[in-house]
Design an enzyme around this catalytic site. Structure first.
Site, PDB file in Angstrom:
ATOM      1  N   ASP A   1      -1.998   7.807   3.657  1.00  0.00           N
ATOM      2  CA  ASP A   1      -1.563   6.481   4.124  1.00  0.00           C
ATOM      3  C   ASP A   1      -2.261   6.175   5.458  1.00  0.00           C
ATOM      4  OD1 ASP A   1      -0.249   4.084   4.149  1.00  0.00           O
ATOM      5  OD2 ASP A   1       1.766   4.907   4.387  1.00  0.00           O
ATOM      6  N   GLU A   2      -2.347   4.900   5.815  1.00  0.00           N
ATOM      7  CA  GLU A   2      -2.929   4.472   7.092  1.00  0.00           C
ATOM      8  C   GLU A   2      -4.297   5.115   7.325  1.00  0.00           C
ATOM      9  OE1 GLU A   2      -1.358   2.205   8.814  1.00  0.00           O
ATOM     10  OE2 GLU A   2       0.776   2.396   8.317  1.00  0.00           O
TER      11      GLU A   2
ATOM     12  N   ARG B   1       5.022  -7.201  11.039  1.00  0.00           N
ATOM     13  CA  ARG B   1       6.210  -6.356  10.835  1.00  0.00           C
ATOM     14  C   ARG B   1       7.408  -7.204  10.406  1.00  0.00           C
ATOM     15  NH1 ARG B   1       3.951  -2.768   9.242  1.00  0.00           N
ATOM     16  NH2 ARG B   1       2.211  -4.168   9.492  1.00  0.00           N
TER      17      ARG B   1
ATOM     18  N   LYS C   1       0.830  -1.209   0.000  1.00  0.00           N
ATOM     19  CA  LYS C   1       0.000   0.000   0.000  1.00  0.00           C
ATOM     20  C   LYS C   1       0.858   1.250   0.000  1.00  0.00           C
ATOM     21  CE  LYS C   1      -2.181  -1.126   3.773  1.00  0.00           C
ATOM     22  NZ  LYS C   1      -1.537  -2.451   3.961  1.00  0.00           N
ATOM     23  N   THR C   2       1.848   1.259   0.891  1.00  0.00           N
ATOM     24  CA  THR C   2       2.700   2.442   0.971  1.00  0.00           C
ATOM     25  C   THR C   2       3.530   2.576  -0.310  1.00  0.00           C
ATOM     26  OG1 THR C   2       2.751   2.230   3.364  1.00  0.00           O
ATOM     27  CG2 THR C   2       4.438   3.618   2.381  1.00  0.00           C
TER      28      THR C   2
ATOM     29  N   GLN D   1      -5.684  -3.207  10.781  1.00  0.00           N
ATOM     30  CA  GLN D   1      -4.602  -2.528  11.482  1.00  0.00           C
ATOM     31  C   GLN D   1      -5.074  -1.242  12.149  1.00  0.00           C
ATOM     32  OE1 GLN D   1      -0.570  -2.634   9.613  1.00  0.00           O
ATOM     33  NE2 GLN D   1      -1.692  -3.379   7.852  1.00  0.00           N
TER      34      GLN D   1
HETATM   35  P1  ATP Z   1       1.612  -2.068   5.987  1.00  0.00           P
HETATM   36  O1  ATP Z   1       0.183  -2.501   5.968  1.00  0.00           O
HETATM   37  O2  ATP Z   1       2.375  -2.798   7.004  1.00  0.00           O
HETATM   38  O3  ATP Z   1       1.764  -0.578   6.031  1.00  0.00           O
HETATM   39  P2  ATP Z   1       2.044  -1.921   3.142  1.00  0.00           P
HETATM   40  O4  ATP Z   1       0.837  -2.521   2.513  1.00  0.00           O
HETATM   41  O5  ATP Z   1       2.135  -0.457   3.188  1.00  0.00           O
HETATM   42  O6  ATP Z   1       2.233  -2.558   4.579  1.00  0.00           O
HETATM   43  P3  ATP Z   1       4.636  -1.788   1.924  1.00  0.00           P
HETATM   44  O7  ATP Z   1       5.383  -1.330   3.099  1.00  0.00           O
HETATM   45  O8  ATP Z   1       4.331  -0.799   0.850  1.00  0.00           O
HETATM   46  O9  ATP Z   1       3.292  -2.520   2.378  1.00  0.00           O
HETATM   47  O10 ATP Z   1       5.352  -3.029   1.235  1.00  0.00           O
HETATM   48  C1  ATP Z   1       5.812  -4.129   2.015  1.00  0.00           C
HETATM   49  C2  ATP Z   1       7.115  -4.635   1.449  1.00  0.00           C
HETATM   50  O11 ATP Z   1       6.920  -5.273   0.199  1.00  0.00           O
HETATM   51  C3  ATP Z   1       8.115  -3.526   1.194  1.00  0.00           C
HETATM   52  O12 ATP Z   1       9.396  -3.993   1.502  1.00  0.00           O
HETATM   53  C4  ATP Z   1       7.953  -3.271  -0.278  1.00  0.00           C
HETATM   54  O13 ATP Z   1       9.122  -2.701  -0.821  1.00  0.00           O
HETATM   55  C5  ATP Z   1       7.692  -4.664  -0.811  1.00  0.00           C
HETATM   56  N1  ATP Z   1       6.896  -4.679  -2.065  1.00  0.00           N
HETATM   57  C6  ATP Z   1       5.727  -4.064  -2.284  1.00  0.00           C
HETATM   58  N2  ATP Z   1       5.262  -4.336  -3.524  1.00  0.00           N
HETATM   59  C7  ATP Z   1       6.165  -5.144  -4.127  1.00  0.00           C
HETATM   60  C8  ATP Z   1       6.266  -5.756  -5.419  1.00  0.00           C
HETATM   61  N3  ATP Z   1       5.337  -5.595  -6.347  1.00  0.00           N
HETATM   62  N4  ATP Z   1       7.345  -6.525  -5.651  1.00  0.00           N
HETATM   63  C9  ATP Z   1       8.285  -6.714  -4.710  1.00  0.00           C
HETATM   64  N5  ATP Z   1       8.256  -6.148  -3.483  1.00  0.00           N
HETATM   65  C10 ATP Z   1       7.202  -5.370  -3.182  1.00  0.00           C
HETATM   66 MG    MG Z   2       2.261   0.912   4.768  1.00  0.00          MG
END
Ligand code: ATP
Ligand code: MG
Length: 726
Positions: free
Chosen positions: A221-222, A598, A34-35, A252
């Site tokens: 975000d969040e 995490r 997402k981020t 979350q």
């Molecule tokens: P959270 O809910 O904990 O905030 P999130 O959904 O924001 O998580 P991110 O932090 O954006 O997730 O991504 C999680 C990890 O996966 C990061 O290390 C990111 O770089 C990696 N990632 C995201 N998308 C891809 C992709 N398409 N290919 C490879 N790695 C990815």
């Molecule tokens: Mg995130």
């Protein structure tokens, strides 16, 4: 123009990035990117020339996240990202409010008050209104004011009768008075930042229009943790162009206690008709066992939107989630230390490891263990245990028991809690001390008769206290004495009266302090220990393990994550259960979900079977969350038996056994087990050298603590890591 950055996304993520125009909600589980989507979208908007950097409004949850996003955006666009409107709700609103301060009745140099100042100001208002602060603690009234602010309610918007009979039904009048006082002194409190700006956007169409022109795109975000006023602010800013993209995960949502409303996610489609909803289902962060464990646990919650989560990593096999059942807090800290060193040997950087705790007081045991091991650490989003204000205050009280000439300590506590000692009285104490070359405390005794009745009585009581406390040490021991000091000096009462959200945590820290003292033979030994611990300054730039609360860990990721203290009362946290019941339990479970997710490679959960409260051992009940983990993905280690307590096993502290019947893992009944064997490499009779106390002979070994008869300094108890064989 290279669009490599798009190639690093999966098709769903890419769709979310490329659907730039119109409202978009990304609703997806932890670690699904997402981020990453949000950051890439930001860069994509800039790269495709849709907007200039300052025309994008991006909201993150923490300042740390804002920094990271700024770096990621600059990396993608290949230039420093300057002039961005990127930050937390509060930071962004502060920036806006400075621009339009006059319209809100302030000037642009207004001050932002901290919690202490806020309460002081409110107290003045309450005094003027003749509201008895004993009956209605200012902190309780402040809590109500903050809740109104979280809901976006200025005094004029508060529905009549909303606060019931708080402050004798005059809470709203106090709110009004308080807001007026803030304007008088050209100040805003934290809640005002959002409240004022939202109100301005409502009341002044020309200001709103200016921002509509400026912000072509909005990124959030969040989103699951936005409260009402933040939500209103977003809606106002987005209503013209509707180019708003929010990302979030209902599982979350962990800030309801600060007014966050997960319902905001559900309302998104209604608020922005035609909104596109994107789901992301591949998790790129964690190994399969970690993901399966987190998903299994969170499935125990009823109130959730429900979503699929599968691993998106190629190397997704991996270690099962470890669950350690340990003897006591000492063994738990030791095990975490060993596992950290083990991971380090495998080549994992300390920066990629984190210990996530439910409550701040829990960091103490791990900090001390890491210091012993010489492993650098940082406490993220907070202070190291012995640097926290209440711990420093308590230590100052205790230092004076030991050493009446400790002027710094006296200065720290003479008016904490308040005893009505003003600047003038302090100045005369200092003068008397200098002239007569006596310690400050002695000088204070000298001038006490000249003070006004209130400070005179308060100081006299303090001095009598010190006579009693010093006499107590020999008869009652240092732990009892410390508890008595903190009770009798009024410090505990001060914190109990404090209704701010931080106060219970401070009380827990003080309990933890007396617990820590129990590990030492004497007050002197303990004070020496803390002096050494405090001296242990880390070099800048070194790799470090992160210690932080689960709340502070949202959005972050680490290779190795430790989740200690999974015991009923601690986690799930009893206060949360007491205050909000079933809802509270679900929020605690979401916290556990946040914690587990995490971890990238390894997650290590632990609980201790015995905790010491005021020198007595009590059985600690394993957290119900441990029963909710999937056996297939979990590896349990350590059969722990509860120690039979001397008296009835009742906790006076945070861990109420009443909640659940004590259950003992793997043990047929209640048995006494022996403590683990001592681990110190030193033994009795050896001659050693200590950097502070010099040479001495070891007279006893208890775990990693040594009793040493020093040639010059006499009998002391020290950590083995602080001495070397002579
Ligand atoms: P959270 O809910 O904990 O905030 P999130 O959904 O924001 O998580 P991110 O932090 O954006 O997730 O991504 C999680 C990890 O996966 C990061 O290390 C990111 O770089 C990696 N990632 C995201 N998308 C891809 C992709 N398409 N290919 C490879 N790695 C990815
Ligand atoms: Mg995130």
């Amino acid at each position: 123009m290279s669009d490599d950055y798009l190639a690093r996304l999966n098709p769903e993520q890419r769709a979310a990035v490329e659907a730039v125009d119109g409202p978009l909600l990304v609703l997806a589980g932890a670690g699904t990117g997402k981020t990453r989507v949000l950051t890439t979208r930001f860069a994509h908007i800039l790269k495709t020339g849709r907007a200039q950097p300052w025309q994008v409004l991006a909201v993150t949850f923490t300042n740390k996240a804002a920094r990271e996003m700024r770096e990621r955006v600059s990396a993608i666009i290949g230039a420093p990202a300057d002039g961005l409107w990127l930050g937390t709700f509060h930071a962004l609103c502060a920036k806006m409010l400075r621009r339009h301060a006059e319209a809100a009745g302030l000037t642009s140099s207004f001050t932002i008050l901290d919690t202490d100042d806020q309460t002081r100001l409110l107290k003045q208002v309450m005094e003027a209104e003749r509201i008895d602060p004993k009956r209605w603690p200012p902190q309780a009234v402040m809590g109500q004011i903050q809740r109104w602010k979280d809901r976006g309610l200025t005094p004029a918007r508060v529905p009549p009768g909303d606060a019931g009979d708080l402050a004798g039904g005059r809470a709203l009048a106090l709110y009004q008075g308080y807001q007026q006082r803030l304007l008088d002194i050209n100040a805003a409190d934290f809640g005002d930042l959002l409240l004022h700006v939202t109100e301005l956007l409502r009341a002044r169409p020309e200001i709103l229009e200016q921002y509509h022109r400026q912000f072509r795109y909005i990124l959030v975000d969040e989103y699951q943790d936005t409260n009402q006023v933040q939500y209103q602010w977003l809606r106002l800013l987005a209503q013209a162009r509707k180019n708003i993209c929010c990302v979030g995960d209902d599982d979350q949502s962990i800030y309801s206690w600060r007014g966050a409303e997960v319902e905001n996610i559900l309302r998104f489609e209604a608020d922005f008709p035609g909104a596109k909803i994107v789901k992301l289902e591949s998790n790129y962060r964690s190994t399969a066992p970690i993901l399966a464990t987190a998903s299994h646990l969170i499935a125990h919650n009823e109130g959730r939107l429900g979503k699929t989560l599968r691993t998106g990593r190629n190397d997704a096999t991996g270690d099962r989630v470890k669950v350690f059942s340990l003897w006591d807090s000492v063994e738990e800290a030791r095990t975490v230390g060993e596992q950290i060193e083990q991971a380090q040997r495998e080549g994992i950087s300390l920066n990629e490891m984190a210990v996530l705790v439910r409550a701040g007081f829990q960091t103490r045991a791990f900090e001390e263990r890491l210091i012993v091991l010489g492993v650098p650490y940082r406490v993220v989003g907070g202070l190291r245990f012995y640097e926290r204000a209440e711990i420093r205050d308590a230590m100052a009280y205790l230092r004076l028991v030991h050493q009446p000439a400790d002027d710094l300590a006296f200065e720290r506590i003479v008016n904490t809690p308040r005893r009505g000692i003003g600047e003038g009285a302090l100045a005369s104490m200092h003068m008397a001390a200098r002239e007569q070359r006596i310690p400050l405390m002695a000088a204070a005794m000298g001038i006490t008769p000249t003070l006004k009745p209130k400070p005179r009585a308060a100081l006299t009581e303090l001095f009598h206290g010190y006579d009693r406390w010093r006499a107590m040490i020999d008869t009652h021991g240092h732990v009892r004495t410390a508890e008595t000091v903190l009770e009798e000096c009024g410090y505990i009462d001060m914190l109990k009266a404090d209704k701010s959200p931080e106060a219970p945590g401070r009380l827990d820290n003080l309990k933890e302090l007396t617990r820590a003292m129990g590990e030492f033979e004497s007050l002197a030994g303990f004070l020496d220990h803390t002096a050494l611990v405090m001296e242990n300054n880390e070099e800048a730039g070194a790799e470090r393990v992160s210690l932080m609360t689960l709340h502070g860990s949202k959005g972050l990721e680490f290779d190795v994550v430790f989740l200690p203290g999974w015991e009923e009362g601690v986690f799930p946290n009893q206060r949360s259960l007491d205050e909000t019941g079933g809802k509270g339990l679900e929020e605690e479970r979401r916290l556990a979900y946040v914690g587990i997710t995490r971890g990238r490679k390894r997650v290590i959960i632990s609980h201790a079977a015995n905790r010491q409260i005021y020198g007595n051992w009590s059985a600690a009940v394993p957290s119900r969350f441990l029963d909710e983990l999937p056996e297939a993905h979990v590896e349990r280690e350590g059969a722990t038996r509860a120690r039979v307590t001397d008296g009835p096993s009742v906790f006076t502290g945070y861990n109420p056994l009443a909640a659940r019947r004590p259950r003992v893992i793997d043990a047929p009944g209640w048995e006494v087990a022996t403590r683990p064997a001592p681990t110190s490499k030193m033994s009795k009779g050896q001659r050693v050298f200590h950097q502070k106390f010099g040479y001495g002979i070891i007279t006893g070994v208890d775990d990693n603590r040594l009793d040493i008869d020093f040639e010059k300094a006499g009998q002391k108890r020290v950590m083995d890591s602080f001495v070397e064989l002579a």
